[in-house]
Design an enzyme around this catalytic site. Structure first.
Site, PDB file in Angstrom:
ATOM      1  CB  VAL A 279      21.913  13.638  25.911  1.00 23.32           C
ATOM      2  CG1 VAL A 279      20.617  14.395  25.689  1.00 23.32           C
ATOM      3  CG2 VAL A 279      21.909  12.972  27.263  1.00 23.32           C
ATOM      4  CB  ALA A 280      24.287  15.295  21.445  1.00 21.04           C
ATOM      5  CB  ILE A 282      20.645   8.233  21.861  1.00 19.81           C
ATOM      6  CG1 ILE A 282      21.993   7.645  22.261  1.00 19.81           C
ATOM      7  CG2 ILE A 282      19.580   7.155  21.793  1.00 19.81           C
ATOM      8  CD1 ILE A 282      22.025   7.102  23.657  1.00 19.81           C
ATOM      9  CD  GLU A 284      15.440  11.762  21.275  1.00 14.42           C
ATOM     10  OE1 GLU A 284      16.638  11.429  21.373  1.00 14.42           O
ATOM     11  OE2 GLU A 284      15.065  12.770  20.666  1.00 14.42           O
ATOM     12  CG  ASP A 326     -11.831  -7.394  -9.631  1.00 10.35           C
ATOM     13  OD1 ASP A 326     -11.103  -8.238 -10.147  1.00 10.35           O
ATOM     14  OD2 ASP A 326     -12.353  -7.513  -8.503  1.00 10.35           O
ATOM     15  CG  ASN A 704      18.180  15.480  21.410  1.00 10.99           C
ATOM     16  OD1 ASN A 704      18.338  16.337  20.544  1.00 10.99           O
ATOM     17  ND2 ASN A 704      18.903  14.395  21.501  1.00 10.99           N
ATOM     18  CG  ASP A 708      14.924  18.239  17.539  1.00 13.31           C
ATOM     19  OD1 ASP A 708      14.846  19.289  16.874  1.00 13.31           O
ATOM     20  OD2 ASP A 708      15.739  17.341  17.318  1.00 13.31           O
TER      21      ASP A 708
HETATM   22  P1  ATP Z   1     -14.578  -8.539 -12.542  1.00 11.63           P
HETATM   23  O1  ATP Z   1     -15.412  -8.091 -11.393  1.00 11.63           O
HETATM   24  O2  ATP Z   1     -13.580  -9.576 -12.179  1.00 11.63           O
HETATM   25  O3  ATP Z   1     -14.092  -7.462 -13.391  1.00 11.63           O
HETATM   26  P2  ATP Z   1     -16.908  -9.749 -13.641  1.00 11.63           P
HETATM   27  O4  ATP Z   1     -17.721  -9.245 -12.524  1.00 11.63           O
HETATM   28  O5  ATP Z   1     -17.333  -9.401 -15.008  1.00 11.63           O
HETATM   29  O6  ATP Z   1     -15.449  -9.349 -13.575  1.00 11.63           O
HETATM   30  P3  ATP Z   1     -17.654 -12.356 -12.903  1.00 11.63           P
HETATM   31  O7  ATP Z   1     -18.654 -11.785 -11.990  1.00 11.63           O
HETATM   32  O8  ATP Z   1     -16.751 -13.411 -12.458  1.00 11.63           O
HETATM   33  O9  ATP Z   1     -16.730 -11.276 -13.502  1.00 11.63           O
HETATM   34  O10 ATP Z   1     -18.452 -12.830 -14.191  1.00 11.63           O
HETATM   35  C1  ATP Z   1     -17.850 -13.564 -15.193  1.00 11.63           C
HETATM   36  C2  ATP Z   1     -18.875 -13.969 -16.205  1.00 11.63           C
HETATM   37  O11 ATP Z   1     -19.833 -14.809 -15.582  1.00 11.63           O
HETATM   38  C3  ATP Z   1     -19.672 -12.818 -16.794  1.00 11.63           C
HETATM   39  O12 ATP Z   1     -19.064 -12.337 -17.950  1.00 11.63           O
HETATM   40  C4  ATP Z   1     -21.007 -13.447 -17.099  1.00 11.63           C
HETATM   41  O13 ATP Z   1     -20.984 -14.059 -18.368  1.00 11.63           O
HETATM   42  C5  ATP Z   1     -21.140 -14.518 -16.063  1.00 11.63           C
HETATM   43  N1  ATP Z   1     -21.952 -14.054 -14.931  1.00 11.63           N
HETATM   44  C6  ATP Z   1     -21.752 -13.000 -14.152  1.00 11.63           C
HETATM   45  N2  ATP Z   1     -22.694 -12.894 -13.206  1.00 11.63           N
HETATM   46  C7  ATP Z   1     -23.509 -13.936 -13.379  1.00 11.63           C
HETATM   47  C8  ATP Z   1     -24.671 -14.411 -12.705  1.00 11.63           C
HETATM   48  N3  ATP Z   1     -25.186 -13.789 -11.656  1.00 11.63           N
HETATM   49  N4  ATP Z   1     -25.259 -15.523 -13.177  1.00 11.63           N
HETATM   50  C9  ATP Z   1     -24.759 -16.176 -14.225  1.00 11.63           C
HETATM   51  N5  ATP Z   1     -23.685 -15.783 -14.885  1.00 11.63           N
HETATM   52  C10 ATP Z   1     -23.057 -14.693 -14.487  1.00 11.63           C
END
Ligand code: ATP
Length: 868
Positions: A279-280, A282, A284, A326, A704, A708
């Site tokens: 008991v001491a 294990i 649990e 991103d 225990n 505890d």
């Molecule tokens: P992240 O979110 O990855 O940091 P981001 O949002 O800038 O990057 P994307 O949205 O993939 O990346 O856009 C990449 C490129 O595509 C942009 O730099 C722009 O030139 C073009 N782009 C973004 N949005 C549009 C859109 N709605 N229509 C046309 N071209 C676009």
């Protein structure tokens, strides 16, 4: 009614009694009553009674039950009753903890539940997918999960991955036309979409024909088992450790039992000795402590905008050494405004446009037509880049919806992050014009002409150089640049091959300022030994400008483009990866290579993502993080954490929480194990020294199972320790139960055993073994309770604040009250085999119990600095 695919869209609309405005509130109500909610039936959850009885499957409890039965045979009925009572109380506590932890995990899941976009009363609204009814008009975009079965009313290059239904991993291209055939298999019903699949490309408008259990997946799935959360690696390790320890202890207990019999001790005593030892020793509560601490920890993280979808991520969070994030929306605000435009060979400020000049008007029209976003009564819907364009048009009195009516769209290819382009075909005075907007570097190579005030002319090298110079100029100020081009087409049904031979009109440059908290969060990251890396689809110069502002980039050579990654082999990338902080113009498939390269260098990597194509990289990362606001359902599903505010600084906070949670779990486990060690050492000492039994099994049971576990939970709830973010990330390969940990447990156990045994000897000197055993029991119990203060942190309690964890005080005070009830209340004294103590004996118990606390605190005050 599963022949919707045979009917025309008009027929299906009529059959389901739906207008082009979608359903109204009353319709929804009625249909809900008829068909219920859009959910798959879940297997029934375990009842509290079931959970209660499951507690008796525990190994320790089984030993105790055997001991209770044997005690009864030996005529010690009191022992039997006490063991049974304690076991029952323990099972109740276990049940409550289990249910609480389950509840909190379930509420966490509810937070991350999927949503859908539908048309109701003529308005596009977002609702929880569960609330979809038959007859709803559903909008699907790339990255959406299809959450009901439906007949496609409108399709724009819609491609759907139906692998969960058909096993086919290649996306199916969908269309609108009715199929006039009998018994078409699901995979060939091109004009239908099915619940459980997801959109990989394009967009569509769909009429919902089946929900919940009436969908195709509902028919296959039958009952959906409540997917039980898998145990985390730490829980598995601890379970494994607990089992091994139990086996070793039982073997030792049997040897000691034999030894005692051999020495001529009575069989009853020998047996009690062996049971006491078991008991001491294990442990649990190990794995359940982890569950409880994780459950509370994830609740707190959810309040701080990070929703954990997979529990094991909490453990990995504390070890993250690289965050690949991103840019747009995560490090920046995602509130874009157009700042400058370039048209007719000149750069204009945002308020310098004049719509009487045809080219400037043309650029604005293109910006509003090649655009899916809308702003309606202050509500903005769509992609922030496009919303910025709509707002820009509004500044000049242009209404996007009116313009889209004037120049109707008759064809399109949606935007995707790989191509970085979007194209539409619109009707201009009877002619079809294809408008394409997107990244300049992609578009310029496909452009052959340019339009200026003088008309359309060939695009010369000189023009190109000028456009590129302006682009560089915009980008180096952190502006995001979009290029606009067009051409006339005959057939509105355009494909990727048509995206070439353009006429250039102009550029727009928009500002997306960094979030205010980004720079601070990056600094905290670096201090915590974590490398922040920016991965973006944007232009290298724009990305570098922003990265420099927030402290991610120090040196221009740390920024590279996606195209350069393509030229590198995996090994070359691996050798380079530590020196790169910014990846620009990256496509989703580059992300997975970057994650792998870091992982192969021995790092634990967090990666953010939002698009459907980010899913593989999110899965590959140790912690995949999806954006709650802008992220697609597919990205969320592939991730182990979702940020409800899309904010980079939330990731850093989550890591800080992850580190604290791991530390707290470690401390709670150390507390439990050192207390157990104290008890084992005391029992072994007495056995080897042929002394009387220091504790009756009920004593150890009391400690225990009752006094505890609450302090252990309280240690698990220790508030955030800021100092943990000044240390390097924990090496994920170092097991929790390592040598250093074992040494500390042993030393702390030795101190507790020393206090206990001194009390035991003081008791023995009276010649009354009952007094000796009572003193040993009380000292062991009290010193373990007080030892919980030692286990709170590496630093002394005076450094972390004596009262900063109020739960410890509640737990310790409750424990002390329970102990005194047993020591002083007549009826309980009998049951717990406790003798009457005099005041001096009580005082020596108090003094001795304080000893481990005082010694360890003194040591910490004198020798412990921060740092592992
Ligand atoms: P992240 O979110 O990855 O940091 P981001 O949002 O800038 O990057 P994307 O949205 O993939 O990346 O856009 C990449 C490129 O595509 C942009 O730099 C722009 O030139 C073009 N782009 C973004 N949005 C549009 C859109 N709605 N229509 C046309 N071209 C676009």
């Amino acid at each position: 009614m599963s022949d919707f695919y045979r009917k025309s869209t008009e027929e299906v609309m009529r059959d389901l009694d739906v207008t082009e405005q979608g359903l109204n509130t009353e319709d929804v109500q009625k249909r809900r009553e008829q068909y219920g909610f859009n959910e798959l039936a879940e297997a029934r959850r375990k009842s509290a009674v079931q959970v209660f009885f499951e507690q008796f499957k525990d190994f320790l409890v089984i030993i105790l039950l055997v001991a209770a039965v044997i005690s009864a045979f030996l005529g010690k009925f009191e022992s039997t009753i006490v063991i049974l009572i304690v076991v029952i109380i323990n099972a109740i506590l276990g049940t409550v903890q289990h249910i609480k932890a389950e509840q909190s995990l379930r509420s966490l899941k509810a937070l991350a539940s999927p949503t859908a976009k539908v048309l109701r009363k003529g308005h596009r609204t977002e609702i929880p997918s569960r609330e979809i009814v038959v007859g709803d008009i559903l909008f699907l975009d790339a990255g959406d999960y299809v959450s009901a079965d439906g007949r496609i009313l409108e399709s724009h290059s819609l491609q759907v991955n139906e692998s969960s239904l058909t096993g086919e991993s290649v996306s199916a291209l969908k269309s609108v036309e009715a199929i006039d055939e009998d018994d078409v298999p699901i995979g060939d019903r091109k004009n239908m979409v099915f619940s459980g699949s997801f959109v990989t490309y394009g967009r569509a408008v769909v009429l919902v024909t089946g929900i919940g259990m009436n969908t195709e997946i509902g028919k296959i799935a039958g009952l959906l088992g409540t997917a039980r959360e898998k145990k985390t690696p730490l829980q598995e390790n601890l379970d494994d450790f607990g089992k091994k320890l139990a086996i070793v202890i039982i073997i030792i207990a049997i040897i000691i039992f034999g030894l005692d019999l051999f020495r001529g001790r009575e069989i009853v005593d020998s047996f009690m000795f062996a049971v006491s030892l078991a008991v001491a020793a294990i442990p649990e509560a190990l794995s359940s402590i982890v569950t409880i601490v994780l459950a509370f920890g994830t609740q707190r993280m959810a309040r701080e905008n990070a929703i954990i979808r997979r529990l094991y991520a909490v453990e990995s969070l504390g070890s993250i050494s690289v965050i690949c994030s991103d840019k747009t929306g995560t490090l920046t605000q995602n509130k874009m405004t157009v700042q400058k435009v370039f048209v007719n060979n000149q750069v204009l400020d945002q308020n310098e446009l004049n719509l009487d000049r045809p080219l400037e008007k043309k650029l604005l029209l293109m910006a509003l037509l090649c655009n899916d976003s809308i702003t309606e009564e202050k509500k903005e819907m769509g992609d922030p880049t496009e919303i910025a364009l709509v707002n820009f048009g509004e500044k000049y009195g242009l209404d996007e919806l009116a313009i889209r009516d004037d120049y109707p769209r008759i064809g399109e290819i949606p935007f995707d992050a790989d191509r970085k382009l979007m194209s539409t075909v619109n009707k201009f005075n009877g002619e079809s014009v294809m408008i394409t907007k997107g990244a300049l570097d992609v578009l310029l190579t496909r452009t052959v002409k340019i339009e200026t005030a003088e008309g359309v002319t060939e695009l010369t090298e000189e023009h190109k150089r000028e456009i590129e110079r302006v682009n560089r100029d915009f980008s180096s100020n952190g502006l995001r640049v979009l290029a606009f081009t067009y051409k006339g087409v005959k057939d509105p049904d355009i494909s990727f091959e048509d995206e070439t031979n353009y006429i250039f009109v102009g550029l727009t440059a928009m500002m997306d300022p960094p979030r205010e908290e980004s720079a601070e969060a990056v600094k905290n990251c670096i201090e915590a030994g974590i490398k922040p890396v920016m991965i973006t689809g944007d232009h290298r110069i724009t990305a570098s400008a922003i990265a420099r502002q927030i402290g991610i980039l120090r040196n221009e050579s740390e920024a590279i483009e996606g195209i350069e990654i393509e030229k590198l082999t995996d090994e070359e990338l691996r050798n380079k990866v530590e020196n790169i902080s910014v990846y620009a113009r990256v496509s989703p498939e580059h992300k997975i290579r970057i994650v792998r390269a870091w992982q192969e260098k021995g790092n634990v990597v967090a990666m953010t993502g939002d698009g459907v194509n980010d899913a593989p990289a999110l899965k590959q990362a140790d912690v995949g993080i999806a954006m709650g606001i802008t992220g697609t359902e597919v990205a969320k599903d592939a991730s182990s954490m979702v940020l409800t505010d899309d904010n980079f600084s939330t990731i850093v906070k989550a890591i800080s929480n992850g580190r604290s949670i791991y530390e707290n779990i470690k401390n709670a486990i150390r507390f439990l194990l050192s207390g157990n060690t104290g008890a084992i050492l005391s029992v072994l000492y007495a056995s080897l020294g042929a002394l009387p039994v220091p504790f009756a099994p009920v004593h150890l049971l009391f400690i225990n199972l009752l006094t505890d576990s609450l302090p252990a939970i309280a240690i698990g709830l220790e508030p955030h320790n800021e100092k943990l973010m000044k240390e390097k990330p924990r090496d994920i390969r170092t097991p929790l139960l390592n040598k250093a940990f074992a040494i500390r447990v042993t030393i702390e156990g030795l101190l507790i055993a020393a206090a206990t045994l001194i009390a035991f000897h003081i008791g023995l000197s009276t010649g009354d073994t009952a007094i000796a055993s009572t003193m040993a029991f009380a000292t062991l119990c009290l010193s373990r309770l007080l030892h919980s203060f030692n286990a709170r942190a590496k630093e002394s309690i005076f450094k972390i604040g004596l009262f900063s964890n109020k739960y410890i005080w509640y737990a310790v005070i409750l424990g002390i009250i329970l102990l005194h009830l047993v020591l002083l209340l007549e009826p309980l004294m009998d049951v717990f085999e406790v003798a009457v103590l005099n005041r001096a004996q009580l005082l020596s118990i108090y003094g001795l119990s304080l000893m481990p606390l005082v010694v360890i605190q003194l040591y910490k005050l004198l020798f412990v600095r921060s740092g592992r």
